[in-house]
Design a protein around this motif. Structure first.
Motif, PDB file in Angstrom:
ATOM      1  N   ARG A 119     130.428  38.408  24.607  1.00 24.85           N
ATOM      2  CA  ARG A 119     130.653  36.605  24.511  1.00 24.85           C
ATOM      3  C   ARG A 119     131.540  36.482  25.835  1.00 24.85           C
ATOM      4  O   ARG A 119     131.743  35.177  26.104  1.00 24.85           O
ATOM      5  N   HIS A 120     131.953  37.511  26.688  1.00 25.58           N
ATOM      6  CA  HIS A 120     132.857  37.268  27.653  1.00 25.58           C
ATOM      7  C   HIS A 120     132.026  36.773  29.015  1.00 25.58           C
ATOM      8  O   HIS A 120     131.060  37.056  29.053  1.00 25.58           O
ATOM      9  N   PRO A 121     132.501  35.601  29.910  1.00 28.93           N
ATOM     10  CA  PRO A 121     131.840  35.268  31.176  1.00 28.93           C
ATOM     11  C   PRO A 121     131.993  36.410  31.867  1.00 28.93           C
ATOM     12  O   PRO A 121     133.251  37.113  31.898  1.00 28.93           O
ATOM     13  N   ALA A 122     130.959  36.823  32.513  1.00 26.74           N
ATOM     14  CA  ALA A 122     130.964  38.194  33.451  1.00 26.74           C
ATOM     15  C   ALA A 122     130.314  37.854  34.605  1.00 26.74           C
ATOM     16  O   ALA A 122     129.066  37.400  34.740  1.00 26.74           O
ATOM     17  N   THR A 123     130.484  38.900  35.417  1.00 23.23           N
ATOM     18  CA  THR A 123     129.812  39.230  36.905  1.00 23.23           C
ATOM     19  C   THR A 123     129.691  40.564  37.261  1.00 23.23           C
ATOM     20  O   THR A 123     130.550  41.135  37.048  1.00 23.23           O
ATOM     21  N   ALA A 124     128.262  40.933  37.478  1.00 29.32           N
ATOM     22  CA  ALA A 124     128.280  42.194  38.014  1.00 29.32           C
ATOM     23  C   ALA A 124     128.280  42.444  39.527  1.00 29.32           C
ATOM     24  O   ALA A 124     127.514  41.615  39.977  1.00 29.32           O
ATOM     25  N   ILE A 125     129.021  43.390  39.791  1.00 33.36           N
ATOM     26  CA  ILE A 125     129.055  43.498  41.471  1.00 33.36           C
ATOM     27  C   ILE A 125     128.654  45.026  41.974  1.00 33.36           C
ATOM     28  O   ILE A 125     129.138  45.915  41.336  1.00 33.36           O
ATOM     29  N   VAL A 126     127.585  44.926  42.432  1.00 34.45           N
ATOM     30  CA  VAL A 126     126.951  46.281  42.972  1.00 34.45           C
ATOM     31  C   VAL A 126     128.187  46.999  43.996  1.00 34.45           C
ATOM     32  O   VAL A 126     128.854  46.013  44.718  1.00 34.45           O
ATOM     33  N   SER A 127     128.363  48.295  43.950  1.00 33.70           N
ATOM     34  CA  SER A 127     129.756  48.763  44.540  1.00 33.70           C
ATOM     35  C   SER A 127     130.895  47.886  44.428  1.00 33.70           C
ATOM     36  O   SER A 127     131.685  47.936  45.374  1.00 33.70           O
ATOM     37  N   GLY A 128     131.204  47.379  43.209  1.00 34.51           N
ATOM     38  CA  GLY A 128     132.368  46.985  42.913  1.00 34.51           C
ATOM     39  C   GLY A 128     133.650  47.444  43.112  1.00 34.51           C
ATOM     40  O   GLY A 128     134.674  46.965  43.381  1.00 34.51           O
ATOM     41  N   ASP A 129     133.548  49.018  42.622  1.00 35.59           N
ATOM     42  CA  ASP A 129     134.930  49.760  42.931  1.00 35.59           C
ATOM     43  C   ASP A 129     135.262  49.939  44.195  1.00 35.59           C
ATOM     44  O   ASP A 129     136.316  50.205  44.493  1.00 35.59           O
ATOM     45  N   ALA A 130     134.274  49.242  45.223  1.00 37.53           N
ATOM     46  CA  ALA A 130     134.781  49.472  46.610  1.00 37.53           C
ATOM     47  C   ALA A 130     135.201  47.934  47.207  1.00 37.53           C
ATOM     48  O   ALA A 130     135.886  48.023  48.327  1.00 37.53           O
TER      49      ALA A 130
END
Length: 200
Positions: A119-130
């Motif tokens: 139910r949370h608003p969310a965004t996926a980020i490729v290579s997000g850990d960098a």
């Protein structure tokens, strides 16, 4: 460049970063972490956990836990991984990590290209850990948590080299798997383990 708060600033607070550790190993759980950093007192040195030494990760783990607004860990064990498959097990671990925060995040930034159903608003980020400092912090918490578990498991099931390989399919681990056979912590849904089980 080290990860920044560029993505966090685009979203409402509290903004949580989420990452996982342990999708690829032949043994052990998959672990996800969620972290809401206090942007006024962020520990120095936060980066993608893969770029840091084990000693650096351990030191940052304690500083992140002490200084964060909130953090949580989600663990999915081997039985669940084999029942669900590793993709769905990873999504479940992320769900559990965010639930463990104890607060409702205004936005969740997730490392990768897929999001759990939640139910949370969310965004996926490729290579997000960098790229995102919050995701990088979560990557450290997830990696250290899982590494500590594998160290404990190495004492319970010696001979597989988990202290060094953390359950990944190194040559040493695969040789031990053939010689000693699978343990209850081996993922029977993963091909190298499944093939060995069929051969027994």
């Amino acid at each position: 460049m080290p990860p920044s708060f560029r993505y966090e600033r685009d979203h409402p607070e509290p903004c949580a970063g989420v990452d996982e550790a342990g999708r690829g190993p032949l043994a052990g759980p998959v672990v996800a972490a969620a972290v809401i950093l206090d942007r006024r007192r962020v520990p120095r040195g936060i980066d993608d956990s893969k770029k840091l030494s084990e000693a650096a990760r351990e030191g940052l783990y304690d500083r992140i836990v002490r200084s964060s607004t909130g953090w949580g860990v989600g663990i999915v064990d081997v039985e669940e991984i084999d029942r669900l498959n590793i993709y769905h097990a990873t999504m479940l671990a992320m769900n559990r990590a965010v639930d463990a925060l104890g607060v409702d995040p205004g936005m969740v930034l997730v490392d990768g290209n897929a999001l759990p159903k939640w139910r949370h608003p969310a965004t996926a980020i490729v290579s997000g850990d960098a790229l995102s400092r919050s995701i990088a912090a979560a990557s450290i918490i997830a990696k250290v948590t899982r590494d500590r578990m594998m160290l404990d498991y190495d004492g319970q099931y010696p001979g597989y080299g988990w202290r060094q390989n953390k359950g990944y399919g190194t040559a040493e681990h695969r040789a031990a798997l053939i010689e000693l056979g699978p343990t209850p912590l081996h993922r029977r849904s993963f091909a190298p383990v499944a093939q060995l089980v069929l051969a027994l």
